[in-house]
Design an enzyme around this catalytic site. Structure first.
Site, PDB file in Angstrom:
ATOM      1  N   LYS A   1     -42.249  32.721 -23.608  1.00  0.00           N
ATOM      2  CA  LYS A   1     -41.704  33.303 -22.381  1.00  0.00           C
ATOM      3  C   LYS A   1     -42.692  33.158 -21.235  1.00  0.00           C
ATOM      4  O   LYS A   1     -42.307  32.827 -20.103  1.00  0.00           O
ATOM      5  CB  LYS A   1     -41.377  34.779 -22.596  1.00  0.00           C
ATOM      6  CG  LYS A   1     -40.191  35.057 -23.499  1.00  0.00           C
ATOM      7  CD  LYS A   1     -39.988  36.559 -23.675  1.00  0.00           C
ATOM      8  CE  LYS A   1     -38.799  36.884 -24.557  1.00  0.00           C
ATOM      9  NZ  LYS A   1     -38.635  38.352 -24.747  1.00  0.00           N
TER      10      LYS A   1
ATOM     11  N   ALA B   1     -43.169  40.119 -22.582  1.00  0.00           N
ATOM     12  CA  ALA B   1     -43.283  40.946 -23.783  1.00  0.00           C
ATOM     13  C   ALA B   1     -42.087  40.695 -24.681  1.00  0.00           C
ATOM     14  O   ALA B   1     -41.028  40.232 -24.231  1.00  0.00           O
ATOM     15  CB  ALA B   1     -43.370  42.428 -23.416  1.00  0.00           C
ATOM     16  N   ASP B   2     -42.266  40.998 -25.953  1.00  0.00           N
ATOM     17  CA  ASP B   2     -41.170  40.927 -26.906  1.00  0.00           C
ATOM     18  C   ASP B   2     -41.376  42.003 -27.961  1.00  0.00           C
ATOM     19  O   ASP B   2     -42.514  42.262 -28.373  1.00  0.00           O
ATOM     20  CB  ASP B   2     -41.098  39.545 -27.572  1.00  0.00           C
ATOM     21  CG  ASP B   2     -39.783  39.342 -28.301  1.00  0.00           C
ATOM     22  OD1 ASP B   2     -38.743  39.226 -27.619  1.00  0.00           O
ATOM     23  OD2 ASP B   2     -39.779  39.320 -29.543  1.00  0.00           O
ATOM     24  N   THR B   3     -40.296  42.632 -28.362  1.00  0.00           N
ATOM     25  CA  THR B   3     -40.352  43.726 -29.333  1.00  0.00           C
ATOM     26  C   THR B   3     -39.443  43.417 -30.503  1.00  0.00           C
ATOM     27  O   THR B   3     -38.316  42.933 -30.316  1.00  0.00           O
ATOM     28  CB  THR B   3     -39.908  45.049 -28.678  1.00  0.00           C
ATOM     29  OG1 THR B   3     -40.789  45.360 -27.593  1.00  0.00           O
ATOM     30  CG2 THR B   3     -39.932  46.201 -29.682  1.00  0.00           C
TER      31      THR B   3
ATOM     32  N   SER C   1     -45.397  42.589 -28.650  1.00  0.00           N
ATOM     33  CA  SER C   1     -46.439  41.678 -28.178  1.00  0.00           C
ATOM     34  C   SER C   1     -46.329  41.569 -26.661  1.00  0.00           C
ATOM     35  O   SER C   1     -45.226  41.468 -26.111  1.00  0.00           O
ATOM     36  CB  SER C   1     -46.288  40.302 -28.820  1.00  0.00           C
ATOM     37  OG  SER C   1     -47.432  39.506 -28.562  1.00  0.00           O
TER      38      SER C   1
END
Length: 206
Positions: free
Chosen positions: A64, A85-87, A122
């Site tokens: 991303k 960010a990624d969850t 992250s």
């Protein structure tokens, strides 16, 4: 440390991440990655064969960031730091993504009921040719949920844009008996770690 900057690009459509950045006084402009193009989404979120959850969430976050930086350069925008960010939710080493139907949401929540799972978020900051990244992990303990409670929750809009089919900041707060880690990380942006990354990129916070 980078020279002081006072604004970033946020490459995320999550309203929760916007709220959290405002909470710590970060000024941002949205840079939304596209979900539909003639060649597909700007960043796919498929799990690679054999990929562990911590590697998956870190990889998607960096992809991303790279995509957003390319978008910034192609549009000749001011070169602010880019935050992505990624969850993901993990139960027994299995990644639980965003449910696509009430039946899938029901199955996810039934699996989480009475169990402890992990929420991984992250975060990456890209500025010029430098990048900083951290992945934060929290343990979340669900109480025992009745099928009726799960059914009622699945009848709301909450489960369908969230990994693991729930949001800690919404109605599902009543499901959670205990957490160990970062509340804001479970929401989707761990503020302690995020502030540290932004400061390394030259943003002044407080």
């Amino acid at each position: 440390m980078q020279p002081s900057v006072q604004k970033i690009y946020l490459a995320s459509k999550s309203p929760r991440r916007r709220e959290l950045l405002r909470q710590i006084g970060v000024t941002f402009e949205l840079m939304l990655l596209r979900e539909q193009t003639p060649r597909g989404p700007d960043v796919t979120e498929f799990v690679l064969p054999g990929e562990h959850a911590v590697d998956y969430v870190a990889r998607v976050t960096l992809e991303k960031a790279a995509c957003a930086q390319q978008m910034m350069l192609s549009r000749k925008l001011i070169a602010y730091p880019i935050l992505t960010a990624d969850t993901t939710v993990v139960l027994d080493d299995q990644i639980l993504g965003k449910p696509t139907s009430p039946a899938e949401a029901f199955a996810m929540l039934s699996a989480l009921s009475g169990r402890t799972h992990q929420v991984l978020t992250s975060v990456a900051v890209q500025h010029g040719d430098q990048s900083w990244q951290v992945t934060q992990s929290s343990d979340v303990v669900f109480s025992n949920l009745t099928p009726q409670t799960i059914q009622a929750y699945c009848a709301t809009l909450e489960p369908y844009d969230k990994a693991g089919a729930y949001g800690i900041q919404g109605l599902a707060a009543t499901f959670i008996a205990h957490i160990a880690g970062s509340y804001t990380g479970i929401m989707g942006l761990p503020l302690f770690e995020t502030a540290q990354l932004l400061q390394q990129a030259g943003l002044r916070i407080l």
